[in-house]
Scaffold this active site. Structure first.
Site, PDB file in Angstrom:
ATOM      1  N   GLU A 181       0.898  -1.127  -0.039  1.00  0.00           N
ATOM      2  CA  GLU A 181      -0.108   0.006  -0.042  1.00  0.00           C
ATOM      3  C   GLU A 181       0.785   1.335  -0.017  1.00  0.00           C
ATOM      4  OE1 GLU A 181      -2.637  -0.682   3.271  1.00  0.00           O
ATOM      5  OE2 GLU A 181      -3.890  -1.729   1.952  1.00  0.00           O
ATOM      6  N   ASP A 217      -8.265  -8.826   3.659  1.00  0.00           N
ATOM      7  CA  ASP A 217      -8.062  -7.849   4.724  1.00  0.00           C
ATOM      8  C   ASP A 217      -9.149  -7.952   5.664  1.00  0.00           C
ATOM      9  OD1 ASP A 217      -7.338  -5.713   5.871  1.00  0.00           O
ATOM     10  OD2 ASP A 217      -7.678  -4.212   4.203  1.00  0.00           O
ATOM     11  N   GLU A 253     -12.683  -2.588  12.245  1.00  0.00           N
ATOM     12  CA  GLU A 253     -12.546  -1.744  10.707  1.00  0.00           C
ATOM     13  C   GLU A 253     -13.819  -2.267   9.570  1.00  0.00           C
ATOM     14  OE1 GLU A 253      -8.972  -2.029   8.663  1.00  0.00           O
ATOM     15  OE2 GLU A 253      -9.637  -0.857   6.650  1.00  0.00           O
TER      16      GLU A 253
HETATM   17  C1  GCV Z   1      -2.367   0.306   8.538  1.00  0.00           C
HETATM   18  C2  GCV Z   1      -5.997  -1.994   5.473  1.00  0.00           C
HETATM   19  C3  GCV Z   1      -6.308  -0.962   6.225  1.00  0.00           C
HETATM   20  C4  GCV Z   1      -5.262   0.130   6.507  1.00  0.00           C
HETATM   21  C5  GCV Z   1      -4.118  -0.804   7.170  1.00  0.00           C
HETATM   22  C6  GCV Z   1      -3.560  -1.788   6.193  1.00  0.00           C
HETATM   23  C7  GCV Z   1      -2.896  -2.628   6.991  1.00  0.00           C
HETATM   24  O1  GCV Z   1      -5.911  -1.880   4.211  1.00  0.00           O
HETATM   25  O2  GCV Z   1      -7.497  -0.025   5.718  1.00  0.00           O
HETATM   26  O3  GCV Z   1      -5.793   1.278   7.330  1.00  0.00           O
HETATM   27  O4  GCV Z   1      -2.784   0.146   7.031  1.00  0.00           O
HETATM   28  O5  GCV Z   1      -4.888  -2.676   5.986  1.00  0.00           O
HETATM   29  O6  GCV Z   1      -2.909  -3.590   7.463  1.00  0.00           O
HETATM   30  O7  GCV Z   1      -1.529  -2.378   6.858  1.00  0.00           O
END
Ligand code: GCV
Length: 652
Positions: A267, A346, A374
């Site tokens: 990411e 995720d 989340e």
């Molecule tokens: C910390 C998901 C979340 C992100 C998070 C990522 C990860 O994509 O939306 O906020 O980033 O996971 O686990 O690194």
């Protein structure tokens, strides 16, 4: 300002222990913590801390000199009217909290000797806290409980008393490590490693007496960002020397520092790919820097292409972790732990297990769970995750008769759900998830319903009779209820992009982050079979590869994760896909209505502040569940043209 909620350690709970004559034997930091807890309990409840061996009802005896790294097991026995707990190191502390959990039962008739030891030496929470308030993510990324307990005003808090309280709560459930900053390491947070070490050391000082070690998330790019080097190439001697030097300084400040957590090439975070190196090169670079001090590198396997083209049907995010990491099995140094999200995507409400968890026998693995909700209601919805974790930890990924996931991994890591909110977790009932995580990381075979009852009994010790059963009814099935009114049959990700709250069926469908349902007028789901799809099903050991690869054998709850089927496809349950969508969404909302009614009945029987807070959040849960139901049902009716056979869903 109202006092911080005591969570699962209200003073009343200490009465059985605190009203007795207690002797504590031994010396050292953790034994002093035990002694201080006893002092607190006896001061509250009229007992006494005694030295005289003949007069004690309870003896807590350290069997060895203590250290945070020490053995964590403990033994509890009762004979001749005396309850004895013995343990070395943090074991004695865990034994003390075991007595607290047992309450009066610890002091009844003689009991057989009990021995307790954690399943893993690694039971860790990752905090996604930013030192500064991030313009988009706020202070705690995916945090739903206020700001950070560690940082305020751009630095480590001057007053860390809340962190000390947190350490006490974590010790009581058996957590022994925390990573104190976000894995998305921004410039300001990166500096914890170098400029703010004194602050890190203060946090470590506050958590050490609770047997909890501190870890830092670091940027792979630190040599460039902080050290002014031209490269962060893991094979560059200057880079290796920078990490060695920097790490030595960390250990000077925090001698029992746990090590680094790294999100690399994920990411948008920097990583070894920029230098043509692989993840083993990257992880081993840091592992060699912490090795002389006994440290560990937690290298995350959450690596996928977040810039994919939705038109390209061959790229499958689900495959990514396996494709990147399995070829590296055997190449990671011994002090590297590969931290693998439980599912290939995720943290969705329903995913299959990540096949990586059964595919790297020569690598230390930890499974990563998400306590912060989340994708499971963001702590506005009641969603008790114990049953989900129990299911996945007990899953036999290698097939019937094979090892469970819990047996295959060497540790449990979870993203924390805590903030500086008065209830710690925003939603008061979300405390149960943190509690359960700790208890299940200690013993993954724990029954989640029993853990829930334990949490209820500890958190509401004075509640009127029957309230425990009501809470149990509201919470125990809430994960499946959440699944019912949100994304069906394992499809996932039908959330609003960015913040991920509330329904948006096509929200991610045409974005670079992956494509999740492929719904059209004929059917829905992602073909991940080997024969005609992306081949992801083939990443599993043979038993599950065959089950998931078969449209008829695939379990209903994962059908759309593995197959694209017509709306009229008949599930193993006997229902059609479209009717299942209607039924679960209608019934899920009805269940939330029952939760709201049940909670109304607790008025006056639980503390008023908890009552009001939960009532307000349940009202939002009901609103949101109805929104999910209406959008999902309308969407699939419009796509399929097939109405609800039971006539409950409006034709919109
Ligand atoms: C910390 C998901 C979340 C992100 C998070 C990522 C990860 O994509 O939306 O906020 O980033 O996971 O686990 O690194």
């Amino acid at each position: 300002m109202t006092a911080v909620h005591p969570a699962w350690l209200p003073d009343d709970l200490l009465a059985p222990l605190g009203s007795r004559r207690v002797r504590v034997l031994g010396a050292g930091l953790l034994v002093e913590t035990v002694r201080a807890e006893i002092r607190r309990a006896v001061a509250l409840h009229g007992g006494q801390l005694v030295d005289d061996p003949g007069s004690a009802d309870v003896v807590l005896a350290a069997t060895d000199d203590d250290s945070a790294d020490g053995v964590e097991e403990y033994v509890v026995s009762r004979s001749g009217g005396v309850t004895t707990v013995s343990g070395a190191g943090a074991g004695l502390l865990h034994g003390l909290f075991h007595l607290v959990r047992l309450g009066e039962a610890a002091f009844g008739p003689d009991r057989p000797t009990e021995r307790h030891a954690p399943a893993y030496p690694l039971r860790m929470l990752d905090h996604w806290d930013n030192v500064d308030v991030h313009p988009v993510m706020g202070q705690v990324e995916r945090g739903y409980s206020g700001g950070s307990i560690f940082y305020a005003d751009g630095r480590v808090r001057a007053d860390l008393s809340r962190v000390a309280e947190y350490g006490r709560l974590l010790a009581a459930v058996g957590i022994n490590r925390v990573a104190i900053n976000n894995v998305n390491v921004h410039r300001r947070e990166a500096r914890l490693l170098t400029d703010d070490l004194a602050g890190v050391a203060r946090i470590a000082d506050v958590l050490r007496p609770w047997g909890i070690g501190v870890h830092l998330s670091v940027s792979f790019n630190s040599p460039v960002l902080l050290g002014g080097l031209a490269t962060a190439d893991p094979l560059d001697p200057g880079v290796q020397e920078w990490w060695a030097r920097t790490t030595a300084r960390v250990y000077e400040a925090v001698p029992d520092f746990g090590g680094y957590v790294v999100k690399a090439d994920s990411e948008g975070r920097p990583g070894p790919f920029a230098y043509g190196r692989d993840h083993a090169d990257g992880a081993n670079l840091l592992a060699r820097a912490v090795a002389p001090f006994g440290g560990t590198v937690h290298w995350r396997a959450f690596v996928y292409d977040h810039r994919q083209d939705w038109r390209d049907r061959s790229t499958d995010r689900a495959r990514a972790a396996y494709d990147h990491f399995v070829p590296l099995d055997g190449r990671f140094d011994d002090n590297v732990v590969l931290q693998v999200k439980h599912g290939p995507m995720d943290f969705q409400v329903r995913e299959p297990l990540s096949p990586v968890l059964a595919a790297m026998p020569r690598t230390h693995l930890a499974v990563e769970l998400q306590v912060t909700q989340e994708y499971t209601g963001q702590q506005r919805h009641v969603c008790y995750l114990g049953p989900a974790w129990s299911e996945l930890l007990g899953f036999r990924l290698r097939g019937p008769g094979g090892a469970t996931v819990a047996e295959d991994v060497g540790g449990v890591v979870a993203v924390s759900n805590v903030g500086d909110d008065r209830f710690w977790t925003g939603h008061p009932l979300a405390q149960a998830n943190l509690y359960a995580l700790g208890r299940m990381a200690w013993d993954p075979a724990s029954d989640p319903a029993t853990v829930l009852d334990e949490w209820i009994a500890m958190t509401f010790p004075g509640a009127a009779p029957g309230i425990g059963a009501t809470l149990h009814r509201i919470m125990d099935g809430s994960w499946r209820t959440y699944e019912d009114y949100t994304a069906p049959l394992g499809v996932g990700f039908m959330v609003r992009p960015g913040h991920h709250y509330g329904p948006d069926v096509d929200g991610y469908e045409y974005t670079p982050w992956g494509t999740y349902h492929f719904a059209d007028r004929d059917g829905v789901g992602v073909d991940r079979s080997v024969a005609t799809g992306t081949g992801f099903a083939g990443q599993y050991p043979p038993h599950w590869a065959a089950v998931y690869g078969s449209v008829t054998r695939c379990p209903d709850e994962l059908l759309l994760f593995f197959h694209h089927v017509p709306y009229t496809h008949v599930l193993r349950s006997g229902s059609t896909v479209i009717q299942h969508v209607y039924d679960t969404h209608v019934e899920g909302v009805e269940e939330v209505e029952r939760m709201v009614a049940a909670w109304a009945g607790t008025e006056g029987a639980v503390p008023d502040d908890v009552f009001v807070e939960v009532r307000e959040r349940l009202a939002e849960q009901l609103r949101s569940a109805r929104e999910w139901r209406d959008q999902l049902c309308a969407y699939f009716f419009r796509k399929s043209g097939i109405p609800d056979a039971k006539g409950r869903v409006a034709v919109r």
